[in-house]
Write a protein that holds these residues in place. Structure first.
Motif, mmCIF file in Angstrom:
data_model
loop_
_atom_site.group_PDB
_atom_site.id
_atom_site.type_symbol
_atom_site.label_atom_id
_atom_site.label_comp_id
_atom_site.label_asym_id
_atom_site.label_seq_id
_atom_site.Cartn_x
_atom_site.Cartn_y
_atom_site.Cartn_z
ATOM 1 N N ALA A 9 -24.978 -5.763 38.448
ATOM 2 C CA ALA A 9 -25.651 -5.476 39.719
ATOM 3 C C ALA A 9 -25.069 -4.221 40.355
ATOM 4 N N ARG A 10 -23.765 -4.091 40.310
ATOM 5 C CA ARG A 10 -23.089 -2.910 40.870
ATOM 6 C C ARG A 10 -23.547 -1.646 40.151
ATOM 7 N N GLU A 11 -23.623 -1.695 38.839
ATOM 8 C CA GLU A 11 -24.087 -0.541 38.066
ATOM 9 C C GLU A 11 -25.528 -0.185 38.408
ATOM 10 N N ALA A 12 -26.382 -1.197 38.553
ATOM 11 C CA ALA A 12 -27.791 -0.955 38.891
ATOM 12 C C ALA A 12 -27.919 -0.326 40.274
ATOM 13 N N ILE A 13 -27.179 -0.845 41.240
ATOM 14 C CA ILE A 13 -27.223 -0.276 42.587
ATOM 15 C C ILE A 13 -26.743 1.170 42.560
ATOM 16 N N ASN A 14 -25.677 1.446 41.851
ATOM 17 C CA ASN A 14 -25.148 2.812 41.791
ATOM 18 C C ASN A 14 -26.059 3.760 41.023
ATOM 19 N N ARG A 15 -26.882 3.225 40.132
ATOM 20 C CA ARG A 15 -27.809 4.060 39.366
ATOM 21 C C ARG A 15 -29.044 4.429 40.190
ATOM 22 N N VAL A 16 -29.600 3.483 40.943
ATOM 23 C CA VAL A 16 -30.868 3.729 41.641
ATOM 24 C C VAL A 16 -30.745 3.736 43.163
ATOM 25 N N GLY A 17 -29.581 3.390 43.679
ATOM 26 C CA GLY A 17 -29.417 3.264 45.128
ATOM 27 C C GLY A 17 -29.256 4.595 45.831
ATOM 28 N N GLN A 18 -29.152 4.507 47.137
ATOM 29 C CA GLN A 18 -28.920 5.688 47.954
ATOM 30 C C GLN A 18 -27.627 5.492 48.735
ATOM 31 N N VAL A 19 -27.032 6.591 49.160
ATOM 32 C CA VAL A 19 -25.771 6.532 49.895
ATOM 33 C C VAL A 19 -26.028 6.003 51.302
ATOM 34 N N ILE A 20 -25.200 5.040 51.702
ATOM 35 C CA ILE A 20 -25.207 4.530 53.073
ATOM 36 C C ILE A 20 -23.786 4.616 53.611
ATOM 37 N N SER A 21 -23.685 4.577 54.910
ATOM 38 C CA SER A 21 -22.381 4.481 55.557
ATOM 39 C C SER A 21 -22.419 3.228 56.418
ATOM 40 N N ILE A 22 -21.605 2.249 56.075
ATOM 41 C CA ILE A 22 -21.554 1.015 56.854
ATOM 42 C C ILE A 22 -20.321 1.076 57.744
ATOM 43 N N ARG A 23 -20.504 0.729 59.018
ATOM 44 C CA ARG A 23 -19.419 0.890 59.988
ATOM 45 C C ARG A 23 -19.280 -0.353 60.862
ATOM 46 N N ARG A 24 -18.047 -0.798 61.046
ATOM 47 C CA ARG A 24 -17.721 -1.853 61.995
ATOM 48 C C ARG A 24 -17.299 -1.156 63.273
ATOM 49 N N MET A 25 -17.984 -1.479 64.368
ATOM 50 C CA MET A 25 -17.759 -0.780 65.627
ATOM 51 C C MET A 25 -16.904 -1.623 66.580
ATOM 52 N N THR A 26 -16.228 -0.936 67.510
ATOM 53 C CA THR A 26 -15.478 -1.648 68.547
ATOM 54 C C THR A 26 -16.447 -2.335 69.486
ATOM 55 N N LYS A 27 -15.982 -3.350 70.176
ATOM 56 C CA LYS A 27 -16.826 -4.084 71.129
ATOM 57 C C LYS A 27 -16.863 -3.398 72.492
ATOM 58 N N THR A 28 -15.928 -2.478 72.747
ATOM 59 C CA THR A 28 -15.848 -1.815 74.040
ATOM 60 C C THR A 28 -16.566 -0.476 74.009
ATOM 61 N N THR A 29 -16.935 -0.001 75.198
ATOM 62 C CA THR A 29 -17.601 1.285 75.293
ATOM 63 C C THR A 29 -16.584 2.344 75.665
#
Length: 117
Positions: A9-29
């Motif tokens: 599955a990892r190989e398939a995603i890396n072959r046909v997938g697109q680059v994303i940036s996933i980010r965990r954000m702070t709860k405060t502003t």
């Protein structure tokens, strides 16, 4: 999770997938990223036939490899409210609504539903 299935599955995603940036954000502003991973993912829009049971236009289904997230140092699992930026040049921000850890667990993947631009 079956390791051989997860590797495929990892190989398939890396072959046909697109680059994303996933980010965990702070709860405060102002919100800032406390964790970030730039990985490949399979991203698709929902079809008109799938727009039922809380699925609306503009939502996306994103499949990511648990192995890629772990290798990038991102805390598993992703959670509601984490942000995913699609593409690299003109990143489109989306926000995680739900994470299904079970549907593709055998393949070592998460199915993520996002909303946003």
């Amino acid at each position: 999770m079956d390791q051989a299935a997860a590797d495929r599955a990892r190989e398939a995603i890396n072959r046909v997938g697109q680059v994303i940036s996933i980010r965990r954000m702070t709860k405060t502003t102002p919100q800032t990223a406390v964790s970030r991973a730039d990985i490949k993912a399979a991203v698709r829009n929902y079809t008109p036939e799938e727009l039922v049971n809380g699925v609306t236009a503009g939502m996306r289904l994103i499949t990511v490899s648990k192995l890629d997230l772990a290798a990038a140092g991102f805390p598993n699992p992703p959670i509601k409210g984490d942000r995913i930026y699609l593409g690299d040049a003109l990143a489109i921000p989306t926000t995680i609504d739900t994470v299904d850890p079970d549907h593709r667990e055998y393949q070592g993947c998460y199915e993520i539903r996002t909303t946003g631009n």
